[in-house]
Design a protein around this motif. Sequence first.
Motif, PDB file in Angstrom:
ATOM      1  N   ASP A  43       0.826  -1.253  -0.036  1.00  0.00           N
ATOM      2  CA  ASP A  43      -0.146  -0.145   0.004  1.00  0.00           C
ATOM      3  C   ASP A  43       0.995   1.173  -0.102  1.00  0.00           C
ATOM      4  OD1 ASP A  43      -1.710   1.963   0.386  1.00  0.00           O
ATOM      5  OD2 ASP A  43      -2.550   1.304   2.300  1.00  0.00           O
ATOM      6  N   GLU A  46      -0.004   4.393  -0.072  1.00  0.00           N
ATOM      7  CA  GLU A  46      -0.675   5.511   0.794  1.00  0.00           C
ATOM      8  C   GLU A  46      -0.173   5.541   2.048  1.00  0.00           C
ATOM      9  OE1 GLU A  46      -4.526   6.765  -1.414  1.00  0.00           O
ATOM     10  OE2 GLU A  46      -4.582   4.598  -1.731  1.00  0.00           O
ATOM     11  N   ARG A  60       6.105   7.060  -0.669  1.00  0.00           N
ATOM     12  CA  ARG A  60       4.537   7.289  -0.473  1.00  0.00           C
ATOM     13  C   ARG A  60       3.862   7.912  -1.642  1.00  0.00           C
ATOM     14  NH1 ARG A  60       2.266   8.769   5.548  1.00  0.00           N
ATOM     15  NH2 ARG A  60       0.072   8.691   4.618  1.00  0.00           N
ATOM     16  N   TYR A  61       2.831   7.647  -2.111  1.00  0.00           N
ATOM     17  CA  TYR A  61       2.097   8.272  -3.253  1.00  0.00           C
ATOM     18  C   TYR A  61       0.676   8.187  -2.873  1.00  0.00           C
ATOM     19  CZ  TYR A  61       6.241   7.134  -6.097  1.00  0.00           C
ATOM     20  OH  TYR A  61       7.460   6.723  -6.473  1.00  0.00           O
ATOM     21  N   GLU A  62      -0.043   9.274  -3.134  1.00  0.00           N
ATOM     22  CA  GLU A  62      -1.370   9.369  -3.395  1.00  0.00           C
ATOM     23  C   GLU A  62      -1.958   8.385  -4.260  1.00  0.00           C
ATOM     24  OE1 GLU A  62      -3.309  11.202  -1.079  1.00  0.00           O
ATOM     25  OE2 GLU A  62      -1.150  11.892  -0.305  1.00  0.00           O
ATOM     26  N   LYS A  63      -3.116   8.139  -4.290  1.00  0.00           N
ATOM     27  CA  LYS A  63      -3.761   7.099  -5.139  1.00  0.00           C
ATOM     28  C   LYS A  63      -3.464   7.398  -6.450  1.00  0.00           C
ATOM     29  CE  LYS A  63      -6.299   3.547  -5.818  1.00  0.00           C
ATOM     30  NZ  LYS A  63      -5.882   2.311  -5.911  1.00  0.00           N
TER      31      LYS A  63
END
Length: 217
Positions: A108, A110, A157-160
């Motif tokens: 995940d 996010e 870390r990435y946003e959707k």
Amino acid sequence: MTVLYGTEHRALQDERDTRRLADLWQEMLIHGELAADEQAFIAARDMFFLSTVDARGNPTVSYKGGQPGFVRVIDATTILFPDYDGNGMCLSLGNIAQNRAIGLLFIDFETPHRLRVQGEAEISRDPDLIAAFPGATLAVKIRITDAFVNCARYIHRYEKVEQSRHAPAANGKQPIAEWKRIDLIQPHLSATDRPEAEAAGALSMDEYLQKVAARQS
């Protein structure tokens, strides 16, 4: 539970003075059944990385994606995932047919969070099982031997991000892969794929590359 550490692992642990820590992690983290939160985590994923090994002992890793929930948790020791239309090489499936040992990495980006799963896989041609995955050609059933959560500190870390338009919809439909329209490739397509590719219209290699570039810009 699998014994994780061999002679070379121990040598490196001793070199770094991490043997005690390694033993603690194996005792605390490695388990043979998925906890309830781990089952929910897997069931919510829309991608994972799959590691397989061929008959010569050579490893390979592939990306598997679909709609959220395309990996089904049957129980604490059994999960299923579909085989969707691919490039025809059947590398992962062929490796599984030769060597059932596999590894899966669920991430995940996010949160971030990650879960590693190891087990033994088998290919299923059961029509009822395949029908449970719209758009699937086969299904893969995994008996879990080990699962463990890894430290997530190095996960970017990435946003959707946007989901692939090729992930099969609820009715199993997906757009044709445009590489199947390339004129050099069309004669080599399966009898199933060729009519759809011809109906979509042939592309030269230059035209295909231009479409790819336009989509990426």
